[in-house]
Scaffold this motif. Structure first.
Motif, short mmCIF file in Angstrom:
data_model
loop_
_atom_site.label_atom_id
_atom_site.label_comp_id
_atom_site.label_asym_id
_atom_site.label_seq_id
_atom_site.Cartn_x
_atom_site.Cartn_y
_atom_site.Cartn_z
N THR A 55 0.84 -1.20 0.00
CA THR A 55 0.00 0.00 0.00
C THR A 55 0.87 1.25 0.00
O THR A 55 2.03 1.24 0.44
CB THR A 55 -0.91 0.04 1.24
OG1 THR A 55 -0.09 0.08 2.42
CG2 THR A 55 -1.83 -1.16 1.30
N ALA A 57 0.36 3.69 1.87
CA ALA A 57 0.55 4.04 3.28
C ALA A 57 1.83 3.43 3.81
O ALA A 57 2.60 4.07 4.53
CB ALA A 57 -0.64 3.55 4.11
N GLU A 58 2.10 2.19 3.41
CA GLU A 58 3.29 1.52 3.89
C GLU A 58 4.55 2.22 3.36
O GLU A 58 5.55 2.38 4.08
CB GLU A 58 3.25 0.07 3.39
CG GLU A 58 3.93 -0.90 4.30
CD GLU A 58 3.76 -2.34 3.83
OE1 GLU A 58 2.72 -2.66 3.22
OE2 GLU A 58 4.68 -3.13 4.06
N ARG B 173 -2.71 -3.08 4.96
CA ARG B 173 -1.92 -2.01 5.59
C ARG B 173 -2.26 -0.65 5.02
O ARG B 173 -1.45 -0.02 4.33
CB ARG B 173 -0.44 -2.31 5.45
CG ARG B 173 -0.06 -3.60 6.15
CD ARG B 173 1.42 -3.87 6.09
NE ARG B 173 2.15 -2.92 6.92
CZ ARG B 173 3.43 -3.09 7.22
NH1 ARG B 173 4.08 -4.14 6.79
NH2 ARG B 173 4.06 -2.20 7.96
N PHE B 174 -3.46 -0.19 5.32
CA PHE B 174 -3.87 1.11 4.81
C PHE B 174 -3.62 2.23 5.81
O PHE B 174 -3.67 3.39 5.47
CB PHE B 174 -5.36 1.10 4.41
CG PHE B 174 -5.63 0.20 3.25
CD1 PHE B 174 -5.08 0.47 2.01
CD2 PHE B 174 -6.42 -0.92 3.39
CE1 PHE B 174 -5.31 -0.36 0.93
CE2 PHE B 174 -6.67 -1.76 2.31
CZ PHE B 174 -6.12 -1.47 1.08
N ILE B 175 -3.44 1.88 7.07
CA ILE B 175 -3.07 2.90 8.03
C ILE B 175 -1.70 2.55 8.59
O ILE B 175 -1.36 1.38 8.75
CB ILE B 175 -4.11 3.08 9.18
CG1 ILE B 175 -4.38 1.76 9.88
CG2 ILE B 175 -5.39 3.68 8.64
CD1 ILE B 175 -5.25 1.90 11.11
N ILE B 188 -3.18 7.85 6.89
CA ILE B 188 -3.54 7.09 5.71
C ILE B 188 -2.93 7.83 4.54
O ILE B 188 -2.75 9.05 4.63
CB ILE B 188 -5.08 7.01 5.63
CG1 ILE B 188 -5.53 6.01 4.58
CG2 ILE B 188 -5.72 8.36 5.39
CD1 ILE B 188 -6.98 5.63 4.76
#
Lengths: 189, 817
Positions: A55, A57-58, B173-175, B188
């Motif tokens: 993602t 975010a990662e 794993r969006f946050i 986010i």
């Protein structure tokens, strides 16, 4: 417009293939983006996520944690001055404020000539050489105010003096390419 | 796999000795002694991190205080907690003072106030006053991480429970924790949604009020709530949950810790789709058509059913869904067979014969596999199941097994959200049996088939084969999957999808099986049931009954006089909308028994109001077959009643007798017939793989299954949930097929089957099997069953269509007219 050109995509794959898990290529790929853009844009973050199948975010969590990645446009040379305890005791904060004056407007973003970005840094791990100034990750030990003025002049000319150890710093794009693990050949500019 | 018993270690905490397995953390060992050490970041299901520093204890011989949530015990260790160590107590107070430096102390307007670990522990373990007088750090607040989850960064103590959940449990794993030092915050990525069907768990495990549920914000205070323990009414995962009601209305579902079932988790549907029992269409009184629907008493409806039976040949059939309780299904099974003397009753969506009788009988008779078996498996093969969408908590268990080292393989027509932990083989719908044969016959580990075979064999009794509901539609599929499991000495489950499909099977709501998996066709097993029911031998109907599809076909041919539709909407549920409509149009008398009326009200001749899950006392059997009790939380509206009471009343009104008038007497009788019985699930002989669909002469095989969040009736009123997670309808097509058919990504395609046609937006993706196309079963804009003819996959022709916009669909009858 994507940040990673087909050639850079190919190189991304080459980098990712070096690791048992692709995700481990995250930091090298952020350097690769920085070598292409001179900083790491939001699109760059998304494309790294895309290449690694993780993602955004990662990716962003890592990119915002490490100060080596510039998440706003930067000059060709990033001048990092440590103001943490050891350096502060040896005049690091004064050095940082002097650099501000010398670089003029936009010092923390990009100087008017597009050459420099000033960055107040946490510990750089060279307390014995305090106060320490880093230019694109090359260390200049025990820098005085006069030495700083000369350094900044030289950087404005695009002609960095030899650092205290190791090689001459290249510009941010070239240095980032090196840190991406791709070597100096084919470095832009 | 029988693990060796772990080494036991003895240590002393606050002067008390405790013996625990090696590897136990100090904080867990303390719990066993009843010693509470304050903590925020620690969670028993997440890896230790030591982020909040609240759990400091003194360990003799260590220079510094240790975080008890990250330190494993050692032999002879001497630990002093805040109860016996002044140093630990002072450190804990100091940490709490630090954690509260930037905390806004806005408890009076915080949803968490009154049930907040930070509030509670500040009171119990904090210094009472803060010395901090400088301005606090402020953030914009709240920010919406999704339509379901709101984030207030000022309240956050950076314990990383939420981000670790997304990393370690759901894998979404969006946050993440962004930035560093004083600027560190949960965030986010802009432009990326918190699109995880497990997002609500982060709210529940947040130890402060930083993450709050949008549907619950400012709705209630803990002291406003009436709270009760129950079981989730949605899927067959069987999650233990807590229902919170305010003035009789459900305002919240929370997960209860249940390490045998749902650990501590819920999916977002289970958590946020809780308003359906309060829908305005809720039935509160019986209604009779006269010619409009008029209120009536139960007695009047029962009497009317009696006249319908007397007027004609009295051919009766029962269709039901999978969401009644064990008690209801048992009563229905007995009602159909003893009062109406018919085996025409079914709850399934697949045909009789699709699943080997041994598999169904074993599922009806006992529990053969549990969550624990999945968690501890060495190798797992998932076939014909999109676990995240269909059985979300089983999905989390499979992920947990993968984290523990299990090799996971998925054989499905569409890539699933296990893709990061499992090797996928995409298989055209209906061809699964052939692919299973290839796994069974594979040699070496050169390809996925071989690797799956080798992993299952190596795991031996730790091998688990999980067969999803769609495998029933692949000729010979379930039998092959069971044989594969049996062949390596492993375990097998044919999975139920709805909350109590398994209970319906157990009770014998099935044309060929009586309660407990006893066969209608077997005189001896029939006699067991006759004896238990006090009936003379030979009195139970012995002819095979019609399955669900055959009941609808018979109804359409006017061979059914009275059709009971109990908790089912065949127009929406059944994979042949046209047949369902013809059936409803051609049955003279339809009795609809349900919690709300909805579309069936148009067809119903009588409507009977049933109690909903939170108004009943009874059991659900989850996919394992584990029976779990639900207790009534509130009274049913009006004179709605539990289904089993309605069945018992109907039986009496028609001159019969089910033989129970209380839950106790019902349970006594059920215990006699539904106790665990040994039935071997291994199919006898070799079940042959049916022909793969392969050449159908059509362009593609369209397949469909219900996604977690859709237009299903139980998601009524869950607007935020739908906004967060409901997918728009698209036709998913493999790139090679798209090229062959001239389809463009984002363009539209006209899809036509024998049953109907639709024009749908196209999404080109290599996540569906070549030669197939996927549409969700019941998402806005398309009821996919209008394209189906009795199976959840169907050959279709596909051609590019002009225009843009949303899905449009028509059944053939409309096309023709």
């Amino acid at each position: 417009m994507s940040v990673l050109t087909p050639e850079l995509r190919r190189e991304s794959e080459e980098i990712a293939a070096r690791y048992p898990t692709r995700r481990s290529a995250l930091m090298p790929l952020l350097y690769l983006v920085q070598s292409a853009e001179g900083w790491v844009s939001r699109e760059g973050l998304q494309e790294v996520a895309d290449v690694l199948g993780i993602t955004t975010a990662e990716v962003e969590a890592v990119a915002t944690f490490y100060t080596m990645f510039r998440l706003e446009p930067a000059g060709r040379y990033v001048v990092s001055i440590c103001t943490n305890l050891s350096c502060a005791l040896r005049g690091g904060k004064a050095l940082y404020e002097r650099a501000h004056e010398l670089m003029g407007p936009g010092a923390e973003q990009v100087t008017e000539d597009g050459m420099l970005t000033l960055h107040e840094e946490e510990c750089l791990g060279a307390c014995d050489a305090a106060p320490l100034v880093q230019v694109n990750f090359a260390n200049y030990d025990r820098v005085t105010e006069e030495g700083l003025a000369e350094l900044i002049e030289a950087l404005r000319r695009g002609d960095p003096p030899p650092p205290s150890r190791g090689e001459h710093p290249g510009d941010l794009k070239a240095t980032s390419r090196l840190l991406a693990g791709l070597g100096p050949e084919g470095a832009s500019e | 796999m029988s693990a060796r018993p772990p080494e036991i270690i003895t240590l002393a905490i606050d002067g008390k000795e405790v013996a625990v397995p090696k590897g136990t953390l100090i904080i867990r060992a303390a719990e066993q002694l009843g010693i509470e050490i304050p903590r925020f970041c620690d969670h028993p299901l997440l890896d230790p991190v030591g982020a909040c520093r609240q759990c400091y204890v003194e360990v003799e011989g260590q220079r510094k205080l240790m975080t008890s949530c990250t330190t494993p015990v050692a032999p002879g260790m001497v630990v002093r907690t805040q109860n016996t160590s002044e140093q630990a107590r002072e450190a804990q107070e100091a940490v709490l003072e630090f954690l509260l430096l930037n905390h806004p102390l806005d408890c009076p307007i915080c949803d968490r106030g009154g049930e907040c670990p930070l509030q509670d522990q500040a009171l119990a373990f904090g210094p009472g006053e803060s010395r901090y007088v400088e301005p606090k750090r402020t953030f914009e607040k709240p920010i919406a991480l999704s339509p379901l989850v709101a984030l207030d960064r000022e309240r956050c103590v950076l314990c990383a429970r939420c981000t670790r959940f997304c990393d370690q449990i759901s894998g979404d794993r969006f946050i993440e924790l962004f930035d560093r030092g004083a600027a560190e915050q949960v965030s986010i990525a802009p432009g990326e949604d918190f699109r995880s069907p497990f997002s609500g768990n982060t709210i529940q495990i947040c130890p402060v009020g930083a993450l709050t549920a949008v549907p619950y914000r400012f709705v209630a205070r803990p002291f406003d709530l009436k709270t009760a323990d129950t079981v989730c009414p949605h899927c067959a995962s069987g999650c233990n949950l807590r229902v919170d009601l305010r003035r009789g209305e459900v305002v919240r579902h929370l997960a209860r810790d249940s390490y045998e079932v749902n650990d501590a988790w819920l999916c977002d549907k289970g958590r946020f789709a809780f308003r359906f029992a309060d829908a305005p269409t809720r039935l509160t009184h019986p209604l009779l058509r006269d010619p409009g629907l008029e209120p009536a008493s139960f007695g009047e409806v029962f009497a009317r059913v009696g006249t319908w039976l007397e007027d004609g040949p009295g051919r009766v059939a029962f269709l039901t869904g999978g969401r009644l309780m064990d008690e209801d299904y048992y009563a229905l099974s007995k009602l159909a067979r003893t009062v109406f003397r018919t085996n025409d009753l079914d709850h399934r969506r697949y045909r009789s014969g699709d699943v080997p009788e041994a598999v169904e009988r074993a599922a009806a008779a006992s529990v053969t596999i549990t969550y624990r078996d999945v968690e501890r498996a060495g190798a797992i093969l998932v076939v014909g199941l999109d676990a995240e969408q269909e059985l979300p908590i089983l999905h989390l268990r499979i992920r947990k097994a993968a984290r523990r080292g299990a090799a996971v393989f998925v054989l499905n027509a569409r890539r699933t959200r296990l893709h990061d932990v499992a090797e996928h083989v995409l298989c055209p719908p209906g061809a699964e049996a052939g692919f299973l044969e290839r796994i069974a016959g594979a040699r070496g580990e050169g390809d996925a088939f071989g690797r799956a075979r080798a992993a299952l064999e190596a795991a031996g009794e730790g091998a688990v084969v999980l067969a999803g509901p769609r495998l029933a539609e692949a000729a010979g599929g379930v039998g092959r999957a069971a044989s594969l499991a049996a062949g390596v000495g492993g375990r097998f489950a044919f999975l139920a999808r709805r909350a109590n499909d398994r209970g319906a099977l157990r009770a014998g709501v099935h044309p060929g099986l009586l309660p407990g998996g006893r066969r209608v066709a077997d005189a001896g097993e029939r006699a067991e049931v006759e004896r238990a029911w006090g009936l003379p031998e030979g009195s139970l109907p012995d002819g095979p009954g019609r399955d669900g599809a055959a009941i609808l076909e018979a109804a359409a041919r006017r061979e059914i006089d009275v059709l009971f539709l109990v908790g089912v909407d065949p127009l929406r549920d059944f994979p042949d909308a046209a047949l369902a409509r013809r059936a409803l149009e051609n049955v003279p008398h339809k009795v609809v028994q349900d919690i709300s009326s909805d579309a069936m009200a148009i067809y119903a001749d009588a409507l009977l109001p049933a109690a909903a899950y939170l108004e009943k006392d009874g059991h659900y059997s989850d996919w394992e077959g584990r029976g779990q009790r639900l207790r009534p939380v509130r009274a049913a509206p009006g004179i709605a009643r539990p289904d089993w009471e309605i069945f018992a009343g109907l039986a009496r009104a028609l001159g019969g007798e089910l033989g129970f008038d209380s839950l106790d007497s019902l349970h006594e009788e059920m215990g006699e017939l539904l106790g665990p019985r040994e039935v071997d699930w291994r199919p006898s002989g070799r079940s042959s793989a049916g022909p793969a669909l392969g050449e159908t002469g059509e362009d593609l095989v369209l397949f469909t299954y219900p996604l977690l969040v859709d237009e299903g009736r139980l998601s009524w009123g869950a607007a935020e949930l739908k906004e967060a997670l409901e997918e728009p309808v698209t036709l998913e097509v493999h790139p090679e097929d798209a090229e062959r058919l001239g389809l463009e990504d984002g363009g539209r395609a006209r899809v036509a089957s024998l049953a109907g046609e639709a024009t749908l937006p196209v999404r080109i993706t290599s996540t569906v099997a070549r030669g197939s196309a996927f549409v969700p079963f019941n998402n806005p804009g398309l009821a996919a069953n209008t394209l189906l003819s009795g199976r959840f996959h169907v050959p279709v022709s596909v051609a590019p269509a002009g225009g843009e916009g949303e899905a449009e669909a028509r059944g053939v009858e409309e096309v023709a007219s």
